[in-house]
Enzyme design. Structure first.
Site, PDB file in Angstrom:
ATOM      1  N   GLU A 158       0.974  -1.136   0.008  1.00 14.72           N
ATOM      2  CA  GLU A 158       0.042   0.096  -0.109  1.00 14.72           C
ATOM      3  C   GLU A 158       0.873   1.267  -0.036  1.00 14.72           C
ATOM      4  O   GLU A 158       0.570   2.132  -0.614  1.00 14.72           O
ATOM      5  CB  GLU A 158      -0.957  -0.014   1.274  1.00 14.72           C
ATOM      6  CG  GLU A 158      -1.910  -1.159   1.364  1.00 14.72           C
ATOM      7  CD  GLU A 158      -3.017  -0.629   0.678  1.00 14.72           C
ATOM      8  OE1 GLU A 158      -3.274   0.499  -0.113  1.00 14.72           O
ATOM      9  OE2 GLU A 158      -3.915  -1.666   0.475  1.00 14.72           O
ATOM     10  N   ASP A 170      -5.601  -3.816   8.721  1.00 14.21           N
ATOM     11  CA  ASP A 170      -6.339  -4.532   7.707  1.00 14.21           C
ATOM     12  C   ASP A 170      -5.401  -5.833   7.388  1.00 14.21           C
ATOM     13  O   ASP A 170      -6.164  -7.089   7.210  1.00 14.21           O
ATOM     14  CB  ASP A 170      -6.610  -3.669   6.293  1.00 14.21           C
ATOM     15  CG  ASP A 170      -7.250  -2.532   6.914  1.00 14.21           C
ATOM     16  OD1 ASP A 170      -7.618  -2.049   8.119  1.00 14.21           O
ATOM     17  OD2 ASP A 170      -7.306  -1.682   5.905  1.00 14.21           O
TER      18      ASP A 170
HETATM   19  C1  GLA Z   1      -7.607   2.012   6.699  1.00 14.66           C
HETATM   20  C2  GLA Z   1      -6.433   1.579   6.887  1.00 14.66           C
HETATM   21  C3  GLA Z   1      -5.995   1.035   8.328  1.00 14.66           C
HETATM   22  C4  GLA Z   1      -6.578   2.125   9.421  1.00 14.66           C
HETATM   23  C5  GLA Z   1      -8.021   2.399   8.982  1.00 14.66           C
HETATM   24  C6  GLA Z   1      -8.706   3.420   9.996  1.00 14.66           C
HETATM   25  O1  GLA Z   1      -8.452   0.947   6.666  1.00 14.66           O
HETATM   26  O2  GLA Z   1      -5.814   0.747   5.868  1.00 14.66           O
HETATM   27  O3  GLA Z   1      -4.619   0.977   8.428  1.00 14.66           O
HETATM   28  O4  GLA Z   1      -5.625   3.145   9.555  1.00 14.66           O
HETATM   29  O5  GLA Z   1      -8.340   2.679   7.779  1.00 14.66           O
HETATM   30  O6  GLA Z   1      -8.753   2.672  11.195  1.00 14.66           O
END
Ligand code: GLA
Length: 383
Positions: A158, A170
């Site tokens: 990412e 995630d």
């Molecule tokens: C996205 C990002 C995560 C996190 C969330 C908010 O999903 O990928 O790393 O920061 O937003 O909690």
């Protein structure tokens, strides 16, 4: 999941061949939003929706990939300059590059994939894709990479190939997910604990606004920058503050005149959110879902008013939840569209959903989408 679809298509695209099949899920998050890149706590769980990929090593240095849901194909090499044009292919390419950067020896492969994680719904379809390939390539090339590093490979993809400076939540949830359990993760130490989650008498349901607002990733990166700026300001007087997770409301007030009003609000949200996750842990241990729900509303309010990552559709669904006496409700994930996550008593469920559908249609011309949450296992091989 789309296993049969993937198998059938793979044979068609690749001259009757078959490969190994892997899957990784999307995720929900009970509470702890935008805390991961601040070294704080999150409370995610993997879900029963994910990516499925079939992969066969092809003995070349090329990857031939098919995105079945988009009916698109891509072919690319493994060197930095081979970066494919399509965004979806860059996820696969990024995972390969991040493995290679870590010394992993991989070669070319043929692959087809399909997913049922709704795109842009805040359920991490991209982490599901990254985790599927990180897990699969580790297995197929016998690289011996541990599960944390697999999650970090997805995260680095990412950062370095997709332009989102995300935290680890995630990809961690997608790799470490366990059926029936949420996972409390300390994003600094990476210590984690499974919490069996079975709120008897309640349902956990997602309502998808089905909107995705533009500039979500640049706004996300801007939030992260604000947090890092404030942490640096606080650190000048308090060297022990590595992340905002270490800061207190008093420390934030000490630097109030040195930082912008917006940055102050962002940091206030994060400091409060770290505490809310702790409150939820204690409450869950006592089966006190009323407190869990109260903190979920607190998160929504903070994400909307202080962190400013909500939108009118999400605020609307949150208001409907309050009106229907839903125990807890909030925007889930990064924000700027996507879902609300709702903890609702069984006896309130029907009226809530009915009202949400009718009112939302009247206000925005279409219904939200509904997903009941099934907490499931993380990345794995299917055959
Ligand atoms: C996205 C990002 C995560 C996190 C969330 C908010 O999903 O990928 O790393 O920061 O937003 O909690």
């Amino acid at each position: 999941m789309n296993v049969d679809k993937v198998r059938k298509a793979f044979t068609q695209y690749f001259e009757g061949a078959t490969g190994a099949v892997y899957t990784s899920p999307g995720r929900i998050n009970l509470i702890g939003e935008h805390t991961d890149y601040n070294g704080g706590f999150v409370f995610p769980g993997a879900i029963d929706k994910g990516m499925v990929a079939e992969i066969r090593l092809n003995g070349t240095d090329k990857i031939r990939a098919v995105a079945l849901d988009l009916s698109e194909t891509a072919e690319f090499g493994l060197q930095e300059e081979d970066s494919p044009r399509q965004q979806w292919a860059r996820y696969i390419f990024g995972v390969c590059r991040e493995i290679i950067k870590r010394g992993g020896k991989i070669g070319g492969f043929d692959t087809a994939f399909s997913g049922d994680v709704p795109l842009g719904a805040g359920m991490s379809s991209s982490a599901a894709l990254e985790s599927t390939y990180a897990f699969a390539l580790n297995d197929l090339f016998e690289l011996g990479i541990d599960k944390f590093e697999l999650a970090k490979i997805g995260q680095a993809t990412e950062h370095n190939y997709c332009g989102v400076k995300c935290g680890i939540m995630d990809q961690f949830a997608s790799i470490f997910g366990k059926e029936g359990s949420l996972i409390l993760l300390d994003c600094r130490s990476l210590e984690y604990k499974y919490y069996p989650f079975d709120p008897v008498g309640y349902k956990l349901v997602l309502l998808d606004t089905a909107v995705k607002h533009e500039l979500a990733s640049s706004a996300y990166n801007a939030r992260r920058q604000s947090c890092e700026k404030v942490a640096a300001a606080i650190r000048r007087n308090h060297p022990e503050v590595e992340f905002l997770r270490d800061a207190t409301p008093d420390m934030l007030d000490e630097v109030k005149t040195e930082i912008s009003g917006d940055d102050y609000m962002r940091a206030q949200y994060v400091i409060e959110e770290v505490q809310r996750v702790m409150d939820v842990c204690t409450a869950l241990e006592k089966g006190d879902y009323e407190t869990v729900g109260d903190r979920m509303y607190g998160t929504h309010n903070g994400m909307s008013k202080l962190y400013e990552v909500s939108c009118k559709e999400l605020d609307f669904l949150n208001d409907i939840a309050r009106k229907n006496d839903v125990t807890g409700s909030r925007v889930m994930g990064g924000g700027f569209g996507g879902c609300t996550i709702n903890l609702v008593k069984e006896e309130k469920y029907e009226a809530f959903i009915k009202d949400a559908f009718t009112s939302y249609r009247e206000a925005f011309g279409h219904e939200p989408k509904l997903y009941e949450v099934v907490i499931s296992n993380g990345a794995r091989k299917l055959n």
